[in-house]
Design an enzyme around this catalytic site. Structure first.
Site, PDB file in Angstrom:
ATOM      1  N   ARG A   3      -9.033   1.101   8.814  1.00 23.58           N
ATOM      2  CA  ARG A   3      -8.538  -0.201   9.258  1.00 23.58           C
ATOM      3  C   ARG A   3      -9.504  -0.904  10.198  1.00 23.58           C
ATOM      4  NH1 ARG A   3      -2.616   0.928   8.698  1.00 23.58           N
ATOM      5  NH2 ARG A   3      -1.418  -0.931   9.203  1.00 23.58           N
ATOM      6  N   LYS A  23       0.829  -1.205   0.000  1.00 28.84           N
ATOM      7  CA  LYS A  23       0.000   0.000   0.000  1.00 28.84           C
ATOM      8  C   LYS A  23       0.869   1.264   0.000  1.00 28.84           C
ATOM      9  CE  LYS A  23      -2.190  -0.934   3.842  1.00 28.84           C
ATOM     10  NZ  LYS A  23      -1.491  -2.155   4.245  1.00 28.84           N
ATOM     11  N   ARG A  36      11.850  -5.676   4.691  1.00 26.35           N
ATOM     12  CA  ARG A  36      11.575  -4.276   4.357  1.00 26.35           C
ATOM     13  C   ARG A  36      12.524  -3.347   5.119  1.00 26.35           C
ATOM     14  NH1 ARG A  36       5.577  -1.908   4.849  1.00 26.35           N
ATOM     15  NH2 ARG A  36       5.760  -2.352   7.064  1.00 26.35           N
ATOM     16  N   ARG A  89      11.901  -1.300  10.655  1.00 28.73           N
ATOM     17  CA  ARG A  89      10.868  -0.846  11.589  1.00 28.73           C
ATOM     18  C   ARG A  89      10.701  -1.833  12.735  1.00 28.73           C
ATOM     19  NH1 ARG A  89       5.671   0.764   7.959  1.00 28.73           N
ATOM     20  NH2 ARG A  89       4.680  -0.235   9.747  1.00 28.73           N
ATOM     21  N   ARG A  99       0.510  -8.176  13.908  1.00 25.64           N
ATOM     22  CA  ARG A  99      -0.158  -7.282  12.946  1.00 25.64           C
ATOM     23  C   ARG A  99      -1.042  -8.069  11.984  1.00 25.64           C
ATOM     24  NH1 ARG A  99       4.706  -4.477  10.427  1.00 25.64           N
ATOM     25  NH2 ARG A  99       3.244  -3.212   9.247  1.00 25.64           N
TER      26      ARG A  99
HETATM   27  P1  AMP Z   1       1.378   1.211   8.664  1.00 25.15           P
HETATM   28  O1  AMP Z   1       2.516   2.120   8.402  1.00 25.15           O
HETATM   29  O2  AMP Z   1       0.165   1.513   7.824  1.00 25.15           O
HETATM   30  O3  AMP Z   1       1.762  -0.239   8.596  1.00 25.15           O
HETATM   31  O4  AMP Z   1       0.906   1.490  10.174  1.00 25.15           O
HETATM   32  C1  AMP Z   1       1.789   1.304  11.239  1.00 25.15           C
HETATM   33  C2  AMP Z   1       1.049   1.276  12.551  1.00 25.15           C
HETATM   34  O5  AMP Z   1       0.401   2.533  12.760  1.00 25.15           O
HETATM   35  C3  AMP Z   1      -0.057   0.240  12.686  1.00 25.15           C
HETATM   36  O6  AMP Z   1       0.433  -1.048  13.037  1.00 25.15           O
HETATM   37  C4  AMP Z   1      -0.880   0.863  13.822  1.00 25.15           C
HETATM   38  O7  AMP Z   1      -0.204   0.741  15.069  1.00 25.15           O
HETATM   39  C5  AMP Z   1      -0.835   2.348  13.440  1.00 25.15           C
HETATM   40  N1  AMP Z   1      -1.914   2.676  12.476  1.00 25.15           N
HETATM   41  C6  AMP Z   1      -1.760   3.063  11.187  1.00 25.15           C
HETATM   42  N2  AMP Z   1      -2.946   3.290  10.608  1.00 25.15           N
HETATM   43  C7  AMP Z   1      -3.876   3.034  11.538  1.00 25.15           C
HETATM   44  C8  AMP Z   1      -5.300   3.067  11.545  1.00 25.15           C
HETATM   45  N3  AMP Z   1      -6.004   3.393  10.445  1.00 25.15           N
HETATM   46  N4  AMP Z   1      -5.942   2.755  12.705  1.00 25.15           N
HETATM   47  C9  AMP Z   1      -5.262   2.432  13.810  1.00 25.15           C
HETATM   48  N5  AMP Z   1      -3.912   2.351  13.871  1.00 25.15           N
HETATM   49  C10 AMP Z   1      -3.218   2.652  12.747  1.00 25.15           C
END
Ligand code: AMP
Length: 216
Positions: free
Chosen positions: A87, A13, A126, A155, A166
């Site tokens: 999400r 994404k 990654r 990360r 996750r």
């Molecule tokens: P990402 O970079 O999209 O993988 O997001 C990293 C982390 O940010 C996730 O594992 C959550 O802890 C938090 N996060 C990102 N987007 C959301 C969302 N829409 N709702 C809740 N937590 C989020």
């Protein structure tokens, strides 16, 4: 064009959202990036969400919806590509209502389809560059030679325990969002495997075919 990319962690994404944003003049809106920036700057929001991100758990809906509302309001009528939001079903319902009231509904949701075994492989290999926000895969999309290796970040939530957590969160809380999105938006499934160019082309084709346009 108002677009949302949907799919599990590691589906691509973020990578594709950046490419689409660059190619079509859209604003890339990643809730994960916003949270990571807040953590880096140690803002009150950053301190509030730091442990949740580290563990790979979701930030509460009201906190997440608020920062998305701020960003969307700042965009005015500009186009955007959402990455990592919504999400949860509650976030999706909030977003659909918010955009309907702004008379700016989503044009399309694209769900990136990638087999589960590939996701784990992608996430564990990654690396991100905090200076440019570029996302690399050590084998399939390696960083260029002029990027110093010690600048790249693995990360904390891309470590094995957090990855498993996750993916569990995705199946439990995020996958059910599909039904809500399907019921209220144009929803496309796109094969997320193959080269970055191939995936981008598939997304553009899916969206363009629907809109009867030659591009996004
Ligand atoms: P990402 O970079 O999209 O993988 O997001 C990293 C982390 O940010 C996730 O594992 C959550 O802890 C938090 N996060 C990102 N987007 C959301 C969302 N829409 N709702 C809740 N937590 C989020």
């Amino acid at each position: 064009m108002r677009l949302a990319l949907f799919g599990p962690p590691g589906a691509g994404k973020g990578t594709q959202a950046k490419r689409l944003a660059r190619a079509h003049g859209l604003t890339h809106l990643s809730t994960g990036d916003l949270f990571r920036a807040a953590i880096r700057d140690q803002t009150p929001l950053g301190r509030q969400v730091e442990d949740l991100l580290q563990a790979g758990s979701l930030v509460p809906d009201d906190v997440t919806n608020d920062i998305v509302a701020d960003r969307l309001a700042a965009l005015g009528h500009g186009g955007f590509v959402l990455d990592g939001f919504p999400r949860t079903v509650a976030q999706a319902e909030w977003l659909l209502a918010y955009l309907a009231q702004a008379d700016a509904p989503l044009d399309a949701v694209v769900s990136l389809q990638v087999p589960e075994e590939d996701l784990v492989q992608r996430l564990s290999r990654r690396r991100t560059d905090p200076e440019t926000d570029a996302i690399y895969h050590l084998d399939f999309n390696p960083p260029p030679g002029d990027v110093p290796a010690d600048r790249l970040v693995h990360r904390p939530d891309d470590q094995p325990d957090a990855i498993r957590h996750r993916l569990g969160v995705y199946h439990g809380e995020t996958a059910p969002v599909e039904a809500t999105l399907r019921a209220h938006t144009r929803y496309f499934e796109v094969d997320g495997t193959g080269s970055l160019d191939q995936v981008q082309e598939r997304i553009e084709q899916a969206v363009a075919t629907e809109r009867g346009l030659t591009g996004i």
